[in-house]
Write a protein that holds these residues in place. Structure first.
Motif, PDB file in Angstrom:
ATOM      1  N   GLY A   1       0.824  -1.206   0.000  1.00 47.86           N
ATOM      2  CA  GLY A   1       0.000   0.000   0.000  1.00 47.86           C
ATOM      3  C   GLY A   1       0.848   1.242   0.000  1.00 47.86           C
ATOM      4  N   ALA A   2       0.251   2.400   0.288  1.00 45.92           N
ATOM      5  CA  ALA A   2       0.906   3.696   0.154  1.00 45.92           C
ATOM      6  C   ALA A   2       1.577   4.117   1.448  1.00 45.92           C
ATOM      7  CB  ALA A   2      -0.133   4.745  -0.248  1.00 45.92           C
ATOM      8  N   ALA A   3       2.443   5.153   1.323  1.00 41.39           N
ATOM      9  CA  ALA A   3       3.124   5.700   2.495  1.00 41.39           C
ATOM     10  C   ALA A   3       2.127   6.475   3.351  1.00 41.39           C
ATOM     11  CB  ALA A   3       4.258   6.611   2.039  1.00 41.39           C
ATOM     12  N   PRO A   4       2.411   6.616   4.636  1.00 42.65           N
ATOM     13  CA  PRO A   4       1.468   7.280   5.540  1.00 42.65           C
ATOM     14  C   PRO A   4       1.568   8.789   5.475  1.00 42.65           C
ATOM     15  CG  PRO A   4       3.397   6.587   6.746  1.00 42.65           C
ATOM     16  CD  PRO A   4       3.580   6.080   5.343  1.00 42.65           C
ATOM     17  N   LEU A   5       0.546   9.448   5.977  1.00 39.01           N
ATOM     18  CA  LEU A   5       0.592  10.882   6.194  1.00 39.01           C
ATOM     19  C   LEU A   5       1.328  11.146   7.507  1.00 39.01           C
ATOM     20  CD1 LEU A   5      -3.102  11.781   5.286  1.00 39.01           C
ATOM     21  CD2 LEU A   5      -1.068  12.173   3.884  1.00 39.01           C
ATOM     22  N   PRO A   6       1.906  12.338   7.674  1.00 39.19           N
ATOM     23  CA  PRO A   6       2.551  12.650   8.957  1.00 39.19           C
ATOM     24  C   PRO A   6       1.551  12.529  10.098  1.00 39.19           C
ATOM     25  CG  PRO A   6       3.105  14.295   7.296  1.00 39.19           C
ATOM     26  CD  PRO A   6       2.034  13.435   6.704  1.00 39.19           C
ATOM     27  N   PRO A   7       2.003  12.074  11.261  1.00 41.77           N
ATOM     28  CA  PRO A   7       1.078  11.917  12.394  1.00 41.77           C
ATOM     29  C   PRO A   7       0.572  13.266  12.888  1.00 41.77           C
ATOM     30  CG  PRO A   7       3.340  11.592  13.110  1.00 41.77           C
ATOM     31  CD  PRO A   7       3.377  11.693  11.615  1.00 41.77           C
ATOM     32  N   GLN A   8      -0.670  13.286  13.313  1.00 42.53           N
ATOM     33  CA  GLN A   8      -1.285  14.483  13.871  1.00 42.53           C
ATOM     34  C   GLN A   8      -1.410  14.314  15.384  1.00 42.53           C
ATOM     35  OE1 GLN A   8      -2.018  17.233  11.910  1.00 42.53           O
ATOM     36  NE2 GLN A   8      -0.884  15.956  10.449  1.00 42.53           N
ATOM     37  N   PRO A   9      -1.044  15.338  16.150  1.00 45.36           N
ATOM     38  CA  PRO A   9      -1.122  15.203  17.611  1.00 45.36           C
ATOM     39  C   PRO A   9      -2.554  15.018  18.087  1.00 45.36           C
ATOM     40  CG  PRO A   9      -0.653  17.471  16.969  1.00 45.36           C
ATOM     41  CD  PRO A   9      -0.555  16.652  15.729  1.00 45.36           C
ATOM     42  N   GLN A  10      -2.727  14.103  19.024  1.00 47.81           N
ATOM     43  CA  GLN A  10      -4.031  13.829  19.611  1.00 47.81           C
ATOM     44  C   GLN A  10      -3.951  14.078  21.110  1.00 47.81           C
ATOM     45  OE1 GLN A  10      -4.918   9.737  18.663  1.00 47.81           O
ATOM     46  NE2 GLN A  10      -4.701  10.044  16.459  1.00 47.81           N
TER      47      GLN A  10
END
Length: 322
Positions: free
Chosen positions: A14-23
């Motif tokens: 599959g594809a590369a991930p998006l940068p993580p978003q702070p939760q």
């Protein structure tokens, strides 16, 4: 990387991930989620604690986009990163250390000294194994990109050593924040560090808790069980794993029970596939309806039981415990 080939068949493409978003997890505590995505090596979760004098960061991930997300978060809050705590030395948790230190030269890295043995044993072996795949046309371009990055990190391995060695459990004040800094010997590695913040009642435990499977590459199962018992004895409200979503106390109890059953099954005469099926069924409430995660839970666990635990007398090759 030593286990790259073993897990390649388990992870779909599959594809590369998006940068993580702070939760936001609790007041003053944020999760920067890692992940196991197709074609890529994993990033571990990052947990950020805000103190009166800056930020305390638990683990820095593997990929450039993950460490940049940490730096962007600090910049957006206009708060310096004062301390990095590494839960353990696996590359998906420490590879961002040098770049974070370059951005904040005054920060200190806190970790156990387990990386000393890793730099002499596991990591050089991983590098040697990984180089075999550099010209393998069956490996996706993204996987080879990660492999080359890991090799570069290992070559610069001295930069991953801590500034302050955690050799016992104690209360420490980091960035003006009082935290229980706990050492778990002979667990997911020879020395795991986990944090408990009494103010938020959040425990950030690194790879002592991982989903969809327990990552047993360097694990000592009996010491790991003891570490989970000690976490359970802490009055936490939320546990943040090294991989996976935050857990309530009840959810952590499910994981702890499932891990104990897996260890017992691994030393029994039951088929590895049965141990893996039991694990997947036990952690299904923690994975929800994610069919891909359920497949990984079973496939990865069967690999760990067969190729890691049973191949080395009930523990990983790198476990030093008797």
């Amino acid at each position: 990387m030593r286990w790259l080939a073993g897990l390649a068949a388990v992870l779909a493409l599959g594809a590369a991930p998006l940068p993580p978003q702070p939760q936001a997890v609790a007041p003053g505590v944020w999760l920067m989620p890692g992940g196991i995505v197709p074609q890529r090596q994993p990033d571990g979760n990052t947990v950020v604690f805000a103190g009166p004098r800056g930020l305390v960061v638990l683990d820095t991930g593997r990929h450039l986009w993950h460490r940049q997300a940490i730096l962007d978060f600090a910049a957006a809050r206009r708060s310096p990163i004062v301390a990095v705590v590494n839960s353990h030395w696996h590359l998906d948790h420490v590879s961002g250390n040098p770049d974070i230190k370059r951005a904040y030269p005054g920060l200190k890295v806190y970790a156990s000294n387990a990386i000393d043995e890793a730099l002499k044993g596991f990591l050089p072996r991983s590098a040697a194994d990984g180089r075999k795949y550099l010209n393998d046309p069956s490996f996706p371009v993204a996987t080879l990109e990660d492999l080359r990055a890991d090799l570069a990190t290992i070559e610069n391995g001295q930069a991953l050593r801590p500034d302050v060695v955690i050799d016992r459990s104690s209360v420490r004040t980091l960035a003006g924040l009082r935290l229980q800094v706990n050492l778990a010997p002979n667990a997911a590695t020879d020395g795991d560090v986990w944090l408990y913040d009494p103010k938020s009642r959040v425990a950030a435990v690194g790879d002592l808790v991982t989903l969809p499977a327990a990552f047993l590459d360097t694990g000592c199962p009996q010491g790991w069980k003891t570490a989970l018992d000690r976490i359970w004895a802490t009055p936490f409200r939320i546990v943040i794993p090294g991989h996976g979503a935050p857990m309530t106390r009840d959810q952590f109890g499910v994981y702890r029970t499932a891990f104990g059953a897996l260890v017992d099954c691994s030393i029994s005469k039951r088929e590895a596939s049965a141990c893996a099926a039991d694990w997947a069924a036990a952690v299904k409430p923690l994975l929800g309806d994610d069919a891909r995660a359920l497949r990984q839970a079973s496939g990865m666990t069967q690999y760990y039981v067969t190729d890691v635990l049973r191949a080395h007398g009930g523990k990983s090759l790198d476990c030093k415990a008797a």
